[in-house]
Design a protein around this motif. Sequence first.
Motif, mmCIF file in Angstrom:
data_model
loop_
_atom_site.group_PDB
_atom_site.id
_atom_site.type_symbol
_atom_site.label_atom_id
_atom_site.label_comp_id
_atom_site.label_asym_id
_atom_site.label_seq_id
_atom_site.Cartn_x
_atom_site.Cartn_y
_atom_site.Cartn_z
ATOM 1 N N ASP A 2 27.427 48.483 42.056
ATOM 2 C CA ASP A 2 28.746 49.005 41.706
ATOM 3 C C ASP A 2 29.782 47.878 41.683
ATOM 4 O OD1 ASP A 2 29.269 48.557 44.413
ATOM 5 O OD2 ASP A 2 30.195 50.495 44.736
ATOM 6 N N ARG A 3 30.896 48.167 41.041
ATOM 7 C CA ARG A 3 31.945 47.176 40.813
ATOM 8 C C ARG A 3 32.486 46.580 42.117
ATOM 9 N NH1 ARG A 3 35.660 46.118 36.791
ATOM 10 N NH2 ARG A 3 37.587 45.254 37.579
ATOM 11 N N LYS A 4 32.732 47.433 43.090
ATOM 12 C CA LYS A 4 33.300 46.960 44.355
ATOM 13 C C LYS A 4 32.353 45.983 45.055
ATOM 14 C CE LYS A 4 35.615 48.594 48.476
ATOM 15 N NZ LYS A 4 36.144 49.757 49.186
ATOM 16 N N LEU A 6 30.076 44.175 43.606
ATOM 17 C CA LEU A 6 30.026 42.957 42.795
ATOM 18 C C LEU A 6 31.229 42.063 43.074
ATOM 19 C CD1 LEU A 6 28.631 41.286 40.628
ATOM 20 C CD2 LEU A 6 29.855 42.637 38.905
ATOM 21 N N VAL A 7 32.422 42.647 43.156
ATOM 22 C CA VAL A 7 33.623 41.861 43.454
ATOM 23 C C VAL A 7 33.489 41.197 44.833
ATOM 24 C CG1 VAL A 7 36.100 42.021 43.976
ATOM 25 C CG2 VAL A 7 35.169 43.118 41.929
ATOM 26 N N THR A 34 38.632 37.777 37.744
ATOM 27 C CA THR A 34 38.580 39.204 37.494
ATOM 28 C C THR A 34 37.295 39.497 36.739
ATOM 29 O OG1 THR A 34 39.801 41.136 36.697
ATOM 30 C CG2 THR A 34 39.840 39.183 35.300
ATOM 31 N N ILE A 35 36.851 40.728 36.831
ATOM 32 C CA ILE A 35 35.730 41.154 36.010
ATOM 33 C C ILE A 35 36.187 42.333 35.169
ATOM 34 C CG2 ILE A 35 33.879 40.283 37.484
ATOM 35 C CD1 ILE A 35 33.501 43.141 38.552
ATOM 36 N N GLU A 37 34.670 45.211 32.386
ATOM 37 C CA GLU A 37 33.468 45.790 31.790
ATOM 38 C C GLU A 37 33.439 45.460 30.300
ATOM 39 O OE1 GLU A 37 30.738 49.716 32.377
ATOM 40 O OE2 GLU A 37 32.859 49.844 32.868
ATOM 41 N N GLY A 45 28.247 49.074 33.279
ATOM 42 C CA GLY A 45 28.035 48.279 34.479
ATOM 43 C C GLY A 45 27.701 46.829 34.177
ATOM 44 N N TYR A 47 29.547 43.183 32.962
ATOM 45 C CA TYR A 47 30.903 42.645 33.034
ATOM 46 C C TYR A 47 31.026 41.246 32.449
ATOM 47 C CZ TYR A 47 31.371 46.430 36.364
ATOM 48 O OH TYR A 47 31.369 47.666 36.960
ATOM 49 N N THR A 85 24.413 41.710 36.075
ATOM 50 C CA THR A 85 25.585 42.449 35.612
ATOM 51 C C THR A 85 26.634 41.550 34.958
ATOM 52 O OG1 THR A 85 26.788 42.305 37.704
ATOM 53 C CG2 THR A 85 25.280 44.172 37.440
ATOM 54 N N ASN A 118 40.787 48.443 34.587
ATOM 55 C CA ASN A 118 40.374 47.880 35.872
ATOM 56 C C ASN A 118 40.292 46.360 35.885
ATOM 57 O OD1 ASN A 118 40.094 50.502 36.874
ATOM 58 N ND2 ASN A 118 38.039 50.625 36.038
#
Length: 125
Positions: A2-4, A6-7, A34-35, A37, A45, A47, A85, A118
């Motif tokens: 998930d994005r969180k 990955l960050v 920043t990422i 999508e 998913g 980026y 990703t 986002n």
Amino acid sequence: MDRKALVTILTEKLDALNRDYQTSTSTPLVEAFTIVETLTDFFSGVYILGVSSPGLQQGLLQKFEVTDTIIDYLSEHLPFEAWKTIDRVRAYPTVEDLLREAALGFDYDSSNLVVAKNAELVSLY
């Protein structure tokens, strides 16, 4: 992944890259990132990683040097689940340039100006 998550892992790895990079120079390689999508209907998913690099603004580095260094480092240090990703890496000289391009989804085709969702900035300094 998930994005969180990955960050979180990108923050950790880019901080480590900066520590390694700063042993030979006083400038961090990555100031912020920043990422966004990818703007495609084929994948979700996946980026584009955008970074601001002070070395570009100062004329110490070229874009390909920044992107190649980041790609090489992340390909060796990210878990495969995270690495798969990341579709592309883009580098910009300032945070303002990074945010402007991220808002456009890093799409250089001006006929396809879709505002990215986002595009949260993660500042490393």
